[in-house]
Every structure is written in structure tokens, then in C-alpha cells.
Scaffold this motif. Structure first.
Motif, mmCIF file in Angstrom:
data_model
loop_
_atom_site.group_PDB
_atom_site.id
_atom_site.type_symbol
_atom_site.label_atom_id
_atom_site.label_comp_id
_atom_site.label_asym_id
_atom_site.label_seq_id
_atom_site.Cartn_x
_atom_site.Cartn_y
_atom_site.Cartn_z
ATOM 1 N N VAL A 5 0.847 -1.185 0.000
ATOM 2 C CA VAL A 5 0.000 0.000 0.000
ATOM 3 C C VAL A 5 0.883 1.236 0.000
ATOM 4 C CG1 VAL A 5 -1.791 1.280 1.204
ATOM 5 C CG2 VAL A 5 -1.834 -1.221 1.212
ATOM 6 N N ALA A 6 0.833 1.980 -1.104
ATOM 7 C CA ALA A 6 1.647 3.187 -1.254
ATOM 8 C C ALA A 6 0.867 4.417 -0.810
ATOM 9 C CB ALA A 6 2.090 3.338 -2.703
ATOM 10 N N SER A 7 1.586 5.373 -0.244
ATOM 11 C CA SER A 7 0.964 6.615 0.196
ATOM 12 C C SER A 7 1.994 7.742 0.171
ATOM 13 C CB SER A 7 0.396 6.448 1.613
ATOM 14 O OG SER A 7 1.433 6.141 2.527
ATOM 15 N N GLY A 8 1.516 8.969 0.348
ATOM 16 C CA GLY A 8 2.418 10.102 0.478
ATOM 17 C C GLY A 8 2.499 11.009 -0.724
ATOM 18 N N GLY A 9 1.829 10.660 -1.797
ATOM 19 C CA GLY A 9 1.859 11.515 -2.979
ATOM 20 C C GLY A 9 1.128 12.827 -2.736
ATOM 21 N N GLY A 10 1.250 13.734 -3.685
ATOM 22 C CA GLY A 10 0.586 15.020 -3.572
ATOM 23 C C GLY A 10 1.076 15.975 -4.639
ATOM 24 N N SER A 11 0.729 17.242 -4.447
ATOM 25 C CA SER A 11 1.135 18.290 -5.389
ATOM 26 C C SER A 11 2.128 19.229 -4.726
ATOM 27 C CB SER A 11 -0.094 19.085 -5.841
ATOM 28 O OG SER A 11 -0.976 18.278 -6.577
ATOM 29 N N VAL A 12 3.229 19.477 -5.400
ATOM 30 C CA VAL A 12 4.256 20.378 -4.875
ATOM 31 C C VAL A 12 4.776 21.263 -5.993
ATOM 32 C CG1 VAL A 12 4.992 18.848 -3.023
ATOM 33 C CG2 VAL A 12 6.085 18.694 -5.262
ATOM 34 N N GLN A 13 5.407 22.350 -5.612
ATOM 35 C CA GLN A 13 6.042 23.233 -6.579
ATOM 36 C C GLN A 13 7.429 22.704 -6.929
ATOM 37 O OE1 GLN A 13 5.990 27.195 -4.923
ATOM 38 N NE2 GLN A 13 3.871 27.527 -5.543
ATOM 39 N N PRO A 14 7.945 23.073 -8.076
ATOM 40 C CA PRO A 14 9.317 22.678 -8.421
ATOM 41 C C PRO A 14 10.292 23.081 -7.325
ATOM 42 C CG PRO A 14 8.221 23.606 -10.323
ATOM 43 C CD PRO A 14 7.288 23.812 -9.164
ATOM 44 N N GLY A 15 11.212 22.165 -7.035
ATOM 45 C CA GLY A 15 12.159 22.391 -5.948
ATOM 46 C C GLY A 15 11.694 21.863 -4.611
ATOM 47 N N GLY A 16 10.445 21.461 -4.534
ATOM 48 C CA GLY A 16 9.900 20.962 -3.282
ATOM 49 C C GLY A 16 10.247 19.501 -3.029
ATOM 50 N N SER A 17 9.698 18.987 -1.931
ATOM 51 C CA SER A 17 9.991 17.618 -1.500
ATOM 52 C C SER A 17 8.702 16.868 -1.183
ATOM 53 C CB SER A 17 10.876 17.628 -0.249
ATOM 54 O OG SER A 17 12.117 18.234 -0.503
ATOM 55 N N LEU A 18 8.774 15.565 -1.342
ATOM 56 C CA LEU A 18 7.708 14.657 -0.918
ATOM 57 C C LEU A 18 8.357 13.383 -0.409
ATOM 58 C CD1 LEU A 18 4.968 14.863 -3.713
ATOM 59 C CD2 LEU A 18 4.713 15.570 -1.335
ATOM 60 N N ARG A 19 7.652 12.709 0.478
ATOM 61 C CA ARG A 19 8.133 11.443 1.026
ATOM 62 C C ARG A 19 7.055 10.400 0.803
ATOM 63 N NH1 ARG A 19 12.197 10.230 4.667
ATOM 64 N NH2 ARG A 19 11.906 8.384 5.981
ATOM 65 N N LEU A 20 7.367 9.406 -0.005
ATOM 66 C CA LEU A 20 6.438 8.319 -0.272
ATOM 67 C C LEU A 20 6.730 7.149 0.658
ATOM 68 C CD1 LEU A 20 6.484 8.234 -4.182
ATOM 69 C CD2 LEU A 20 5.154 9.707 -2.647
ATOM 70 N N SER A 21 5.668 6.462 1.048
ATOM 71 C CA SER A 21 5.804 5.265 1.879
ATOM 72 C C SER A 21 5.072 4.101 1.238
ATOM 73 C CB SER A 21 5.237 5.520 3.271
ATOM 74 O OG SER A 21 6.021 6.443 3.979
ATOM 75 N N CYS A 22 5.563 2.912 1.512
ATOM 76 C CA CYS A 22 4.932 1.687 1.017
ATOM 77 C C CYS A 22 4.900 0.696 2.170
ATOM 78 C CB CYS A 22 5.721 1.125 -0.150
ATOM 79 S SG CYS A 22 5.126 -0.460 -0.780
ATOM 80 N N ALA A 23 3.710 0.403 2.644
ATOM 81 C CA ALA A 23 3.538 -0.550 3.736
ATOM 82 C C ALA A 23 3.309 -1.933 3.164
ATOM 83 C CB ALA A 23 2.372 -0.125 4.614
ATOM 84 N N ALA A 24 4.136 -2.875 3.561
ATOM 85 C CA ALA A 24 4.048 -4.234 3.036
ATOM 86 C C ALA A 24 3.508 -5.181 4.093
ATOM 87 C CB ALA A 24 5.425 -4.706 2.574
ATOM 88 N N THR A 25 2.567 -6.013 3.708
ATOM 89 C CA THR A 25 2.037 -7.039 4.601
ATOM 90 C C THR A 25 2.023 -8.381 3.870
ATOM 91 O OG1 THR A 25 -0.223 -6.543 3.916
ATOM 92 C CG2 THR A 25 0.594 -5.424 5.886
ATOM 93 N N GLY A 26 1.977 -9.468 4.640
ATOM 94 C CA GLY A 26 1.938 -10.791 4.054
ATOM 95 C C GLY A 26 3.289 -11.465 3.911
ATOM 96 N N TYR A 27 4.351 -10.735 4.206
ATOM 97 C CA TYR A 27 5.702 -11.300 4.199
ATOM 98 C C TYR A 27 6.584 -10.343 5.001
ATOM 99 C CZ TYR A 27 7.267 -7.786 0.846
ATOM 100 O OH TYR A 27 7.587 -6.603 0.241
ATOM 101 N N SER A 28 7.812 -10.765 5.259
ATOM 102 C CA SER A 28 8.711 -9.957 6.075
ATOM 103 C C SER A 28 9.886 -9.432 5.271
ATOM 104 C CB SER A 28 9.251 -10.800 7.238
ATOM 105 O OG SER A 28 10.260 -10.112 7.936
ATOM 106 N N PHE A 29 10.270 -8.204 5.539
ATOM 107 C CA PHE A 29 11.451 -7.615 4.916
ATOM 108 C C PHE A 29 12.727 -8.376 5.290
ATOM 109 C CE2 PHE A 29 9.025 -4.739 2.910
ATOM 110 C CZ PHE A 29 9.375 -3.383 2.873
ATOM 111 N N SER A 30 12.663 -9.181 6.351
ATOM 112 C CA SER A 30 13.844 -9.949 6.758
ATOM 113 C C SER A 30 14.215 -11.025 5.733
ATOM 114 C CB SER A 30 13.603 -10.592 8.125
ATOM 115 O OG SER A 30 12.560 -11.547 8.053
ATOM 116 N N ARG A 31 13.343 -11.262 4.749
ATOM 117 C CA ARG A 31 13.651 -12.231 3.685
ATOM 118 C C ARG A 31 14.802 -11.747 2.805
ATOM 119 N NH1 ARG A 31 10.395 -15.648 0.730
ATOM 120 N NH2 ARG A 31 11.054 -14.417 -1.084
ATOM 121 N N GLY A 32 14.973 -10.449 2.709
ATOM 122 C CA GLY A 32 16.022 -9.938 1.839
ATOM 123 C C GLY A 32 15.591 -9.840 0.386
#
Length: 126
Positions: A5-32
Motif C-alpha cells: 500500500v503506497a501513500s504520500g503523494g501530492g502536489s508540490v512546486q518545483p524544488g519541493g519535497s515529498l516522502r512516499l511510503s509503502c507498507a508491506a504485509t503478508g511477508y517480512s522484509f527480513s527475507r532480503g
């Protein structure tokens, strides 16, 4: 069942910043696994922005975002993040997170990723 599930998008002016996140379920990041961020503008093909192995690290970036975007992961939260700075109008696109459960050496090839999030829109405009 794997879900991204991705989130964090939006509208910004040139030169600005955004931070996107992706929440993962159903498996573990420890898998590599490899996790990546991709983007697709209207009428254009989807292509890879950044990727990272969730255990080894070793981030990999497309040339057009090097020095501006930073991919990271929080294994305790099973969350992938894309920090986007110095945004340009050409960064406008739908951004997707995705998982490649096979390879440990990551690629930005769209075809290698088998699980995809729903996308979050990023618009850079003055």
C-alpha cells in the motif's frame, strides 16, 4: 497474501519535497527481497526509479533521480520509503512500489517485480 500500500503523494512546486511510503504485509522484509519504486506518466511506459535489497541495502537509482531521491527501508515496520527532493515537473507521474521475491541483487527492470502497490500520484507544478 502479499499486499503493498503506497501513500504520500501530492502536489508540490518545483524544488519541493515529498516522502512516499509503502507498507508491506503478508511477508517480512527480513527475507532480503528487492523492493523498488517505479513511476508512470500518462501515455508513457512504467520505469524504475530506485530499488533496494531489504536486508543488504545497496540502493540503486535511475540516473535522472540520483542525488535527489533516496530509497530506504524500515524492517521493523516492513515499510519502504522514497524521499524525493528538488522535485522537477518531469517527476510528475503515478508512483508505484513493488517487490521482486526472487533476486537479491536488485534491478530496475519492471518485468522482474511481481507484486505491486496501487500507486500514489505525484504532481510537480508551479
Amino acid at each position: 497474501q502479499v499486499q503493498l500500500v503506497a501513500s504520500g503523494g501530492g502536489s508540490v512546486q518545483p524544488g519541493g519535497s515529498l516522502r512516499l511510503s509503502c507498507a508491506a504485509t503478508g511477508y517480512s522484509f527480513s527475507r532480503g527481497d528487492c523492493m523498488g519504486w517505479f513511476r508512470q506518466a500518462p501515455g508513457k511506459e512504467r520505469w524504475g526509479v530506485a530499488a533496494i535489497n531489504t536486508v543488504i541495502g545497496s540502493p540503486y537509482y535511475a540516473d535522472s533521480v540520483k542525488g535527489r531521491f533516496t530509497i530506504s527501508r524500515d524492517n521493523a515496520k516492513n515499510t519502504l520509503t522514497l524521499q524525493m527532493d528538488s522535485l522537477k515537473p518531469e517527476d510528475t507521474a503515478m508512483y508505484y512500489c513493488a517487490r521482486d521475491p526472487v533476486r537479491s541483487e536488485c534491478s530496475l527492470s519492471v518485468n522482474l517485480y511481481t507484486s505491486w502497490g496501487q500507486g500514489t500520484q505525484v504532481t510537480v507544478s508551479s
